[in-house]
Design an enzyme around this catalytic site. Structure first.
Site, PDB file in Angstrom:
ATOM      1  N   ARG A   1       0.870  -1.193   0.000  1.00 47.92           N
ATOM      2  CA  ARG A   1       0.000   0.000   0.000  1.00 47.92           C
ATOM      3  C   ARG A   1       0.891   1.221   0.000  1.00 47.92           C
ATOM      4  O   ARG A   1       1.335   1.689   1.035  1.00 47.92           O
ATOM      5  CB  ARG A   1      -0.886  -0.032   1.237  1.00 47.92           C
ATOM      6  CG  ARG A   1      -1.790   1.181   1.412  1.00 47.92           C
ATOM      7  CD  ARG A   1      -2.686   1.015   2.629  1.00 47.92           C
ATOM      8  NE  ARG A   1      -3.486   2.191   2.927  1.00 47.92           N
ATOM      9  CZ  ARG A   1      -3.044   3.196   3.692  1.00 47.92           C
ATOM     10  NH1 ARG A   1      -1.807   3.177   4.219  1.00 47.92           N
ATOM     11  NH2 ARG A   1      -3.804   4.247   3.923  1.00 47.92           N
TER      12      ARG A   1
ATOM     13  N   SER B   1     -12.647  -2.493   0.718  1.00 45.26           N
ATOM     14  CA  SER B   1     -12.815  -1.822   2.024  1.00 45.26           C
ATOM     15  C   SER B   1     -14.290  -1.527   2.241  1.00 45.26           C
ATOM     16  O   SER B   1     -14.962  -1.041   1.322  1.00 45.26           O
ATOM     17  CB  SER B   1     -12.063  -0.484   2.034  1.00 45.26           C
ATOM     18  OG  SER B   1     -10.721  -0.659   1.733  1.00 45.26           O
TER      19      SER B   1
ATOM     20  N   LYS C   1      -3.532   6.119   8.713  1.00 45.65           N
ATOM     21  CA  LYS C   1      -4.260   6.622   7.532  1.00 45.65           C
ATOM     22  C   LYS C   1      -4.762   8.010   7.888  1.00 45.65           C
ATOM     23  O   LYS C   1      -5.575   8.162   8.798  1.00 45.65           O
ATOM     24  CB  LYS C   1      -5.426   5.671   7.254  1.00 45.65           C
ATOM     25  CG  LYS C   1      -6.208   5.916   5.972  1.00 45.65           C
ATOM     26  CD  LYS C   1      -7.269   4.822   5.813  1.00 45.65           C
ATOM     27  CE  LYS C   1      -8.351   5.165   4.793  1.00 45.65           C
ATOM     28  NZ  LYS C   1      -7.927   5.066   3.419  1.00 45.65           N
TER      29      LYS C   1
HETATM   30  C1  LIG Z   1      -8.246   0.654   3.569  1.00 43.45           C
HETATM   31  C2  LIG Z   1      -8.092  -0.678   3.707  1.00 43.45           C
HETATM   32  C3  LIG Z   1      -9.060  -1.475   4.394  1.00 43.45           C
HETATM   33  N1  LIG Z   1      -8.882  -2.813   4.511  1.00 43.45           N
HETATM   34  C4  LIG Z   1      -7.801  -3.392   3.978  1.00 43.45           C
HETATM   35  C5  LIG Z   1      -7.661  -4.894   4.164  1.00 43.45           C
HETATM   36  F1  LIG Z   1      -7.277  -5.135   5.420  1.00 43.45           F
HETATM   37  F2  LIG Z   1      -6.750  -5.381   3.330  1.00 43.45           F
HETATM   38  F3  LIG Z   1      -8.839  -5.500   3.950  1.00 43.45           F
HETATM   39  N2  LIG Z   1      -6.856  -2.735   3.311  1.00 43.45           N
HETATM   40  C6  LIG Z   1      -6.943  -1.385   3.131  1.00 43.45           C
HETATM   41  N3  LIG Z   1      -6.046  -0.764   2.489  1.00 43.45           N
END
Ligand SMILES: C=C1C=NC(C(F)(F)F)=NC1=N
Ligand SMILES: [Mg+2]
Length: 215
Positions: free
Chosen positions: A39, A110, A139
């Site tokens: 990411r 998500s 985040k």
């Molecule tokens: C914003 C996000 C929410 N959930 C997930 C995951 F955990 F992979 F499902 N990854 C992300 N980048």
């Protein structure tokens, strides 16, 4: 299979690390992570060839240890690398269109509520990421924390959807997240910011697997 893979889902980009991302991933793999997401976001995020090259190296590490490698947001990068899957948010490329582009690779979406879970299932997502469960440090544009109650609520109406919880989850809260009904935890800072990454990852893994066995 998918529910096991979601047990300890490590998410990282170069901006999350103070140390070399390759070293961090190596230690996390030794510690027992079950899935990895690249990411690369935020103001210092790598782009273009630099991003591709880092992704390639991280993907090699995952391949060496049979850890599924998922790319966040960037479907083109995932296809170029022939990654194992893609993870998209509500404001990214439409999940149904991503599914068309990636074929039977893993698709994660998500979600923040039951309606978004059902939309993801309609797009044939393989798993959903629910959060942020707790306030997160990883985040900067995160939504309001939805708490353990949202896990329970979704599990009540969608008993079988593979669901990983994300957002501020630590060794101290991992067990209650699983007991609320998640199939696993997704973490960034709980691993990236650990003093001893391998040991911390092992403790997270043991905590999650113990809670899953008790379930
Ligand atoms: C914003 C996000 C929410 N959930 C997930 C995951 F955990 F992979 F499902 N990854 C992300 N980048
Ligand atoms: Mg996104």
């Amino acid at each position: 299979m998918m529910k096991h893979m979601l047990s300890l889902y490590f998410i990282m980009g170069s901006g999350d690390c103070t140390r070399d991302p390759l070293t961090v991933l190596d230690e996390a793999i030794q510690g027992g992570i079950t899935m990895f997401q690249f990411r690369e976001k935020g103001k210092k995020a790598l782009t273009g060839l630099e991003k591709y090259r880092l992704a390639e190296k991280l993907f090699e590490r995952c391949k060496d240890h049979n850890i599924p490698f998922i790319v966040n947001d960037d479907v083109d990068l995932a296809l170029a690398l022939q990654a194992d899957g893609v993870h998209v948010g509500q404001d990214d490329e439409e999940a149904a269109r991503v599914r068309d582009r990636i074929g039977d690779k893993y698709l994660g979406v998500s979600v923040h509520n039951l309606a978004e879970v059902r939309q993801a299932l309609a797009a044939h997502a393989d798993y959903v990421g629910l959060g942020p469960i707790f306030p997160t440090v990883s985040k900067d544009d995160a939504k309001q924390a939805c708490g353990l109650a949202m896990i329970e609520h979704i599990r009540t109406y969608e008993k079988h959807v593979p669901l990983v919880a994300i957002g501020g989850i630590t060794e101290q809260t991992a067990r209650q997240v699983i007991e609320a009904g998640a199939d696993g935890i997704a973490v960034i800072s709980a691993i990236c910011r650990a003093e001893h990454i391998c040991e911390q990852t092992k403790r997270l893994y043991e905590t999650v697997m113990h809670a899953k066995r008790r379930g």
